[in-house]
Write an enzyme that holds these catalytic residues in place. Structure first.
Site, PDB file in Angstrom:
ATOM      1  N   CYS A 256       3.054  -4.873  -3.827  1.00 14.54           N
ATOM      2  CA  CYS A 256       2.891  -5.859  -2.331  1.00 14.54           C
ATOM      3  C   CYS A 256       3.700  -7.476  -3.239  1.00 14.54           C
ATOM      4  CB  CYS A 256       1.754  -5.965  -3.230  1.00 14.54           C
ATOM      5  SG  CYS A 256       0.664  -7.420  -2.633  1.00 14.54           S
ATOM      6  N   ASN A 265       1.233   1.973  -1.930  1.00 12.60           N
ATOM      7  CA  ASN A 265       0.899   2.422  -1.943  1.00 12.60           C
ATOM      8  C   ASN A 265       0.247   3.770  -3.149  1.00 12.60           C
ATOM      9  OD1 ASN A 265       2.750   2.477   0.747  1.00 12.60           O
ATOM     10  ND2 ASN A 265       0.400   3.202   0.998  1.00 12.60           N
TER      11      ASN A 265
END
Lengths: 322, 322
Positions: A256, A265
């Protein structure tokens, strides 16, 4: 979509869950675009081949974006062509605009995923367009697709559906409006994405329930980032609303940009384990998928990987779901 | 226990969740007993003090076992005495036998947790007793407690409730039989533990529902290990059956002897975030709890720590539940 009444809840209630679910591998796109290692095309093909051999039947192999923006995904057309040689494999690609859609149609991808960010701030920062401009682009893609007699499905992916690191709150009503607008513009189906890991299971249940009431079976997928460790809990909540397809990346790669070192994910292998262990068939051979994870981890040395199953192993009691 | 109807599910159904829930900190017991670092008593007191200041109101401070078996927990009596000086703190200890119960009663612990392993193989290997011998011991503890006029609650903790690394399957009917036997023998309340990380949300929903039908509100706690990344998904499932207390360890310390490097319990800070973010009040100030995690992580240098929130931070949209 077939459903089975799984178990009694509160005596007089039942929770339904699908009999089967799809773990859609997006590691080659969402994963590889977010890390610094550039994987050679031959290794990407090996990944696709092994994932297929492990039973994965839906893979997002790349993105049709300008190579100067994402050089690590410049081989997308070649990967689509390769992936389409594997029997029964549904090959998807991400396309940010009409030019990308043209490439996807030319390549005969099975699905093109068009991202829309329900957060206006995120949409302008990442896509350089407002959500409504993306909707207008989808209408053009649909016209192009139909004019070409192409079978490539258009999936509208509504991102930052649970909040945004730039804007903060994203109103559910705006998420649902964007979703409806995508369908009205000609998207064949839609999905909801927790792009930045802001979702929790209660919020997922609420939003997916509302989305399903609007889109029905056309709400086809949930995409959860594991930034705060809730991706699998969120999948479990979404399953209760009948969603039966989830994006995931092998070894949870992706990260991220707003939280260095954080998960990407949901990890494909952990998600497949969750589903299979609950009696939801994925078609995936977990031993083979774990072997692939081992291989990919070696290719991505130096990258932060995630997931838990690879270390703990399968429970002694585990039996795959038929 | 107060409940709130949280949100509509499938149109005609609702999922209930408690208004409040307790994150019971067991890091000082389940965590520290499983790692090699021995924390000095002064630091344990600082941990307890800071956890209390962060709003935690239930802490398992140690275990009354022979010091030669677990030297790292030899200061349990001193920690109980210290913890009891903190206002409103419910102080629990683990006791494996009658001698331990005597110490817990002498120390005036608020709760003594008696572990029982529903897996016969695990019970013999870890406790050197059959489950029924543990039940018989609980009856003696109850007699001792009542004769002493003590207020120390007896909690029977049924472990390996979802399977066992030694034995494999553990039948739900045996788990429930053990739970009922503990109540019959005089346990004030019971809890269920996924000792080895074999549970999944569907199994949790099923077993906790059955257990609740038997024990009602006396089923007081869920204890989930995160060995395969499902601890928080399992908490979410258990919440739906009305359970409102969960064991957790700060930074997920504890590990699993059968899976080197694997997670211990659910991480307290991640669990508190899950609950608060879903609108379930925990009384915990997450900023203070994260500050404590930072401190404890420095004390435990070299140990494998877990959890995600410390790295990602709270969402911009996060607001604590009142």
């Amino acid at each position: 979509m077939s459903r089975v009444r799984a178990k009694p809840l509160h005596g007089d209630k039942t929770v339904t869950q699908p009999r089967r679910a799809v773990v859609r591998e997006v590691g080659l796109r969402d994963g590889l675009q977010s890390i610094s290692t550039v994987l050679p095309t031959a290794r990407k093909k090996e990944w696709i081949r092994d994932a297929h051999a492990a039973g994965q039947r839906e893979i997002e192999v790349g993105s049709f974006v300008p190579a100067r923006l994402l050089p690590q995904l410049a081989d997308t057309a070649e990967l689509v062509a390769y992936a389409k040689t594997l029997p029964g494999l549904v090959v998807s690609v991400l396309v940010p605009n009409l030019r990308g859609a043209e490439s996807a149609i030319d390549a005969q991808a099975d699905v093109m995923l068009v991202p829309l960010s329900a957060s206006h701030a995120h949409s302008l920062a990442n896509l350089r367009r407002t959500p409504d401009e993306v909707v207008a682009e989808v209408a053009k893609m649909r016209a192009l697709r139909d004019a070409a007699g192409s079978k490539t499905l258009i999936e509208g992916g509504v991102g930052t559906a649970f909040g945004c690191t730039l804007q903060g709150e994203v109103a559910a009503v705006e998420v649902l409006r964007c979703m409806q607008a995508l369908l009205d513009a000609g998207a064949d189906r839609v999905s909801l994405a927790d792009t930045v890991g802001y979702a929790n299971p209660a919020a997922v249940l609420r939003l997916f329930e509302q989305a399903r009431a609007i889109a029905g079976e056309r709400l086809c997928c949930g995409h959860f980032h594991d930034t705060r460790g809730l991706a699998l809990a969120n999948v479990y909540a979404a399953l209760q609303t009948g969603v039966d397809r989830f994006d995931a990346t092998l070894a949870g790669i992706g990260g991220c940009p707003h939280a260095p070192g954080a998960s990407g994910n949901a990890a494909s292998e952990d998600l497949a384990f969750l589903l299979e262990d609950m009696g939801i068939a994925t078609g995936i051979d977990l031993h083979r998928l774990l072997a692939l994870r081992h291989k990919v981890a070696a290719w991505l040395q130096g990258e932060v990987l995630h997931g838990t199953l690879w270390r703990a192993g399968l429970p002694k009691t585990f039996a795959p779901t038929a």
